[in-house]
Design an enzyme around this catalytic site. Structure first.
Site, mmCIF file in Angstrom:
data_model
loop_
_atom_site.group_PDB
_atom_site.id
_atom_site.type_symbol
_atom_site.label_atom_id
_atom_site.label_comp_id
_atom_site.label_asym_id
_atom_site.label_seq_id
_atom_site.Cartn_x
_atom_site.Cartn_y
_atom_site.Cartn_z
ATOM 1 C CG ASP A 148 -4.443 1.300 17.491
ATOM 2 O OD1 ASP A 148 -5.614 1.506 17.880
ATOM 3 O OD2 ASP A 148 -4.153 0.417 16.668
ATOM 4 C CD GLU A 165 -7.279 0.056 -4.373
ATOM 5 O OE1 GLU A 165 -6.251 0.453 -3.815
ATOM 6 O OE2 GLU A 165 -7.793 -1.060 -4.150
ATOM 7 N N PRO A 210 -7.691 1.254 9.652
ATOM 8 C CG PRO A 210 -9.672 0.869 10.828
ATOM 9 C CD PRO A 210 -8.190 1.023 11.017
ATOM 10 C CG HIS A 250 -5.451 -3.733 -2.966
ATOM 11 N ND1 HIS A 250 -6.407 -2.810 -2.628
ATOM 12 C CD2 HIS A 250 -5.362 -4.562 -1.889
ATOM 13 C CE1 HIS A 250 -6.883 -3.076 -1.425
ATOM 14 N NE2 HIS A 250 -6.260 -4.143 -0.957
ATOM 15 C CB ILE A 264 -1.502 -5.611 9.191
ATOM 16 C CG1 ILE A 264 -2.439 -6.630 8.525
ATOM 17 C CG2 ILE A 264 -0.379 -5.198 8.241
ATOM 18 C CD1 ILE A 264 -3.284 -6.093 7.384
ATOM 19 C CG ASP A 301 -0.514 -3.274 -2.013
ATOM 20 O OD1 ASP A 301 -0.076 -3.645 -3.125
ATOM 21 O OD2 ASP A 301 -1.399 -3.894 -1.378
ATOM 22 C CB THR A 323 0.184 -1.966 2.732
ATOM 23 O OG1 THR A 323 0.284 -2.051 4.154
ATOM 24 C CG2 THR A 323 1.571 -1.850 2.130
ATOM 25 C CB SER A 324 -4.074 0.823 5.404
ATOM 26 O OG SER A 324 -5.242 0.517 6.108
ATOM 27 N NE ARG A 325 -9.774 -1.334 2.100
ATOM 28 C CZ ARG A 325 -9.172 -2.528 2.193
ATOM 29 N NH1 ARG A 325 -7.875 -2.631 2.003
ATOM 30 N NH2 ARG A 325 -9.876 -3.614 2.451
HETATM 31 P P1 NAD Z 1 -7.070 -4.567 12.599
HETATM 32 O O1 NAD Z 1 -8.524 -4.269 12.806
HETATM 33 O O2 NAD Z 1 -6.485 -5.769 13.231
HETATM 34 O O3 NAD Z 1 -6.202 -3.304 13.054
HETATM 35 C C1 NAD Z 1 -6.551 -1.987 12.785
HETATM 36 C C2 NAD Z 1 -6.030 -1.133 13.914
HETATM 37 O O4 NAD Z 1 -6.294 0.234 13.593
HETATM 38 C C3 NAD Z 1 -6.714 -1.418 15.263
HETATM 39 O O5 NAD Z 1 -5.745 -1.625 16.260
HETATM 40 C C4 NAD Z 1 -7.555 -0.168 15.509
HETATM 41 O O6 NAD Z 1 -7.676 0.159 16.904
HETATM 42 C C5 NAD Z 1 -6.732 0.875 14.785
HETATM 43 N N1 NAD Z 1 -7.486 2.083 14.485
HETATM 44 C C6 NAD Z 1 -8.813 2.220 14.216
HETATM 45 N N2 NAD Z 1 -9.097 3.520 14.010
HETATM 46 C C7 NAD Z 1 -7.930 4.198 14.133
HETATM 47 C C8 NAD Z 1 -7.581 5.560 14.038
HETATM 48 N N3 NAD Z 1 -8.510 6.489 13.794
HETATM 49 N N4 NAD Z 1 -6.296 5.908 14.225
HETATM 50 C C9 NAD Z 1 -5.350 4.969 14.502
HETATM 51 N N5 NAD Z 1 -5.621 3.652 14.628
HETATM 52 C C10 NAD Z 1 -6.893 3.280 14.432
HETATM 53 O O7 NAD Z 1 -6.868 -4.574 11.020
HETATM 54 P P2 NAD Z 1 -5.657 -5.246 10.219
HETATM 55 O O8 NAD Z 1 -6.001 -6.648 9.892
HETATM 56 O O9 NAD Z 1 -4.395 -4.925 10.917
HETATM 57 O O10 NAD Z 1 -5.769 -4.424 8.846
HETATM 58 C C11 NAD Z 1 -5.477 -3.042 8.789
HETATM 59 C C12 NAD Z 1 -5.953 -2.506 7.449
HETATM 60 O O11 NAD Z 1 -5.138 -3.084 6.421
HETATM 61 C C13 NAD Z 1 -7.380 -2.921 7.067
HETATM 62 O O12 NAD Z 1 -8.307 -1.999 7.572
HETATM 63 C C14 NAD Z 1 -7.353 -2.907 5.573
HETATM 64 O O13 NAD Z 1 -7.806 -1.656 5.130
HETATM 65 C C15 NAD Z 1 -5.882 -3.049 5.218
HETATM 66 N N6 NAD Z 1 -5.595 -4.277 4.455
HETATM 67 C C16 NAD Z 1 -4.931 -4.158 3.278
HETATM 68 C C17 NAD Z 1 -4.631 -5.307 2.544
HETATM 69 C C18 NAD Z 1 -3.867 -5.230 1.239
HETATM 70 O O14 NAD Z 1 -3.820 -6.206 0.494
HETATM 71 N N7 NAD Z 1 -3.222 -4.124 0.926
HETATM 72 C C19 NAD Z 1 -5.027 -6.556 3.007
HETATM 73 C C20 NAD Z 1 -5.684 -6.629 4.238
HETATM 74 C C21 NAD Z 1 -5.971 -5.488 4.949
#
Ligand code: NAD
Length: 330
Positions: free
Chosen positions: A173, A263, A206, A295, A154, A258, A232-234
């Protein structure tokens, strides 16, 4: 396979029924998976769960007792599952690793633009026949510094879009992606530098023990005055009470969420007839420079179809006694 779906909404049910070519038997429930509802799984082989379903250790024990041997997550994130306990119980867990990172990335940028150009206020004004522009001044995205935390699937697409706008990108990252850095002129940086230099900060890491509350009092103090913060992550990446303090002082100039740490008690449900009990979100909702969606970043037709297809594929694999490449192992 007999599968019980928790936290199901109509828009998902329709897609799953349409895409179910292998004849799995589905039971759909709108209820969340928790202590009260785990026993409903009796008679099913698999549980299909979503982001706010609780698959912690004691719930997994109950599911095991009910005969559940498989859990399919309709999500990429799996912070709500105790994977160690699942392994001890020999319950297999699979997820949808990627269904549409575009959906989430595009929603992220939609929040940025709507906040920047004050679209929600502007729209309600014109519906009230108020065509004044006072208070609606935005800023050019071009030339601004965007700090992207987490440059996975993302984060990478967010970077691509923001690069298209002419933003300068700082990123953080744990694992740096050098080809991404070269392609979009991304400068990987430590977090302190990213916090102090960025005009916009967007979270795509994440939720882990390490990232829990990464945005809180001490990180907010390092940020530029008037920074835009997007999550928009968690939800629990952000300490919401500290963010409210940041909004009150003006340190945070715009907030787009988001996801929200509490939530699970609110999102995905209609509470319009209820008395709001959550004082934190209720304070957030008083700020004009805060935009919250419940979300929905994932919610596109493409993503829903991909979620259904991958989840059904995971079930097909297990139904044929083979393993799925989407199983989460620890
Ligand atoms: P991904 O696994 O492809 O990417 C996550 C990135 O975070 C990786 O590059 C990883 O190395 C990095 N990371 C891990 N620990 C870290 C830290 N301590 N500090 C910095 N970077 C770190 O995941 P993605 O598909 O890009 O999704 C990211 C997040 O988005 C998911 O974990 C999920 O929580 C969230 N998400 C939200 C929705 C929504 O509807 N709002 C939908 C899908 C995913």
């Amino acid at each position: 396979m007999n599968v019980i779906f928790y936290s199901t909404r109509k828009y998902e049910k329709d897609v799953f029924e349409k895409q179910n070519k292998s004849g799995h038997h589905f039971r759909f429930s709108e209820l969340q998976l928790n202590r009260e509802t785990a026993s409903m799984a009796k008679g099913s082989d698999a549980v299909c769960a979503f982001v706010n379903d609780d698959a912690s250790a004691s719930i997994l024990e109950e599911l095991f007792e009910a005969g559940i041997r498989f859990i399919v997550l309709r999500s990429a994130g799996y912070n709500n599952v105790d994977l160690k306990k699942a392994k001890d119980l020999n319950i297999k867990v699979a997820r949808v690793p990627a269904y549409s990172p575009y959906a989430v990335a595009e929603h992220t940028v939609a929040l940025m633009l709507a906040l920047n150009r004050k679209l929600i206020r502007a729209n309600s004004r014109v519906h009230d026949l108020n065509f004044s522009l006072d208070g609606l001044t935005g800023f050019d995205m071009n030339g601004k510094i965007a700090g992207v935390i987490g440059t996975g699937q993302i984060g990478e697409i967010v970077i691509k879009i923001l690069h298209g706008f002419g933003c300068k990108i700082l990123a953080y990252d744990k694992i740096e992606n050098q080809s991404l850095a070269e392609k979009y002129n991304v400068e990987y940086s430590d977090l302190d530098n990213l916090y102090s230099e960025s005009d916009i900060i967007t979270l795509h890491a994440p939720l882990t023990a390490e990232t829990h509350y990464m945005i809180g009092k001490s990180s907010i103090e390092k940020m530029k005055n008037g920074v835009m913060l997007i999550n928009t992550s968690r939800g629990a990446l952000v300490n919401t009470k500290d963010v409210i303090k940041g909004l009150k002082t003006g340190r945070i100039g715009y907030l787009g969420l988001d996801v929200y740490e509490e939530e699970s008690k609110l999102f995905f449900q209609d509470h319009s007839e209820d008395i709001l009990q959550d004082d934190v979100i209720s304070r957030l909702l008083t700020f004009k420079n805060v935009l919250i969606t419940s979300h929905q970043a994932f919610l596109t037709d493409t993503a829903l179809r991909n979620i259904a297809d991958t989840t059904l594929y995971n079930l097909d694999c297990w139904g044929q006694n083979s393993s799925s490449p989407n199983e989460i192992s620890i």
